[in-house]
Motif scaffolding. Structure first.
Motif: not given
Length: 249
Positions: A222-243
């Motif tokens: 991921f390279g230099p900082p700063l880093h942050v993390l997200v734990i997604p729940a079940e994805l909506h279709d648009m969220e999945r497509e965006y990812l």
């Protein structure tokens, strides 16, 4: 007067015009240096850009010994700078209440925060986020698991979790390190985290975003900082497509 001013996410140019005007008219300028950092600049560069000396404050200065600069704020125009938006941190909310108890007038000048930036970078919808949590580095005989408790509770409610990664002086937790820690916790609790979204250098010209399983994310630089993390729940279709489009899912 004590004015809390957010500096945005990455470098000296993220500040608002309003915030910059307040800084340049202040008697004393303080910068809180422990809850987060502007990785795209230095205190020296900030001082030159603001045309005002910037005095750093650390955890003890703010949480244990704030009386010195609160006393100054009783008779002078003091600004308190921090990365992101000022009142996202409960430490800053507590400081504002302390000032109010002493009769000190306060004001807030807002700025971009990682809590909103993750939505734009990941495509995860802001109204689907639950309680956030922090993930500290383990210490000798200390391996806190409260972050996993928050994540599992949010997942049970079909809510995403924003996980703030630890900062210790010049040591910055990376996304792969965070995933390793959470996977250890999950294994001990016979739980599973199906998907991770790691974000690095939000607010910079080249932020980096990747989504995937634990094994996939642990192999990513991921390279230099700063880093942050997200734990997604079940994805909506648009969220999945965006990812899929922007985070390599």
């Amino acid at each position: 007067m004590l004015t809390f001013i957010g500096l945005g996410l990455y470098d000296k140019t993220d500040i608002s015009e309003k915030g910059l005007a307040f800084i340049r008219s202040a008697d004393i300028v303080y910068l809180e240096c422990y809850t987060s950092r502007l990785m795209g600049t230095t205190i020296e560069e900030l001082s030159a850009y603001y045309a005002r000396p910037v005095h750093p404050l650390f955890r003890d200065d703010v949480e244990q010994h704030p009386d010195a600069f609160l006393t100054e704020a009783e008779g002078k125009n003091i600004v308190f700078l921090c990365a992101g938006d000022p009142m996202v941190s409960t430490t800053h909310a507590d400081l504002r209440m302390r000032a109010a108890a002493r009769g000190i007038r306060t004001a807030i000048i807002h700025a971009a925060s990682i809590s909103s930036a993750v939505c734009g970078l990941s495509g995860l919808q802001n109204y689907r986020f639950g309680k956030s949590c922090s993930l500290p580095f383990p210490q000798k005989n200390w391996f806190p698991t409260s972050a996993l408790d928050v994540i599992l509770q949010n997942l049970s409610l079909r809510l995403h979790t924003l996980v703030y990664l630890d900062i210790q002086d010049e040591r910055f937790m990376t996304v792969p390190q965070a995933v390793d820690l959470l996977e250890r916790m999950a294994a001990d609790h016979q739980a599973a985290i199906p998907l991770y979204v790691g974000i690095a250098r939000a607010g910079s010209g080249e932020p980096f975003v990747r989504a995937g399983t634990a094994d996939a994310i642990r192999s990513v630089d991921f390279g230099p900082p700063l880093h942050v993390l997200v734990i997604p729940a079940e994805l909506h279709d648009m969220e999945r497509e965006y990812l899929e489009v922007f985070a390599g899912l």
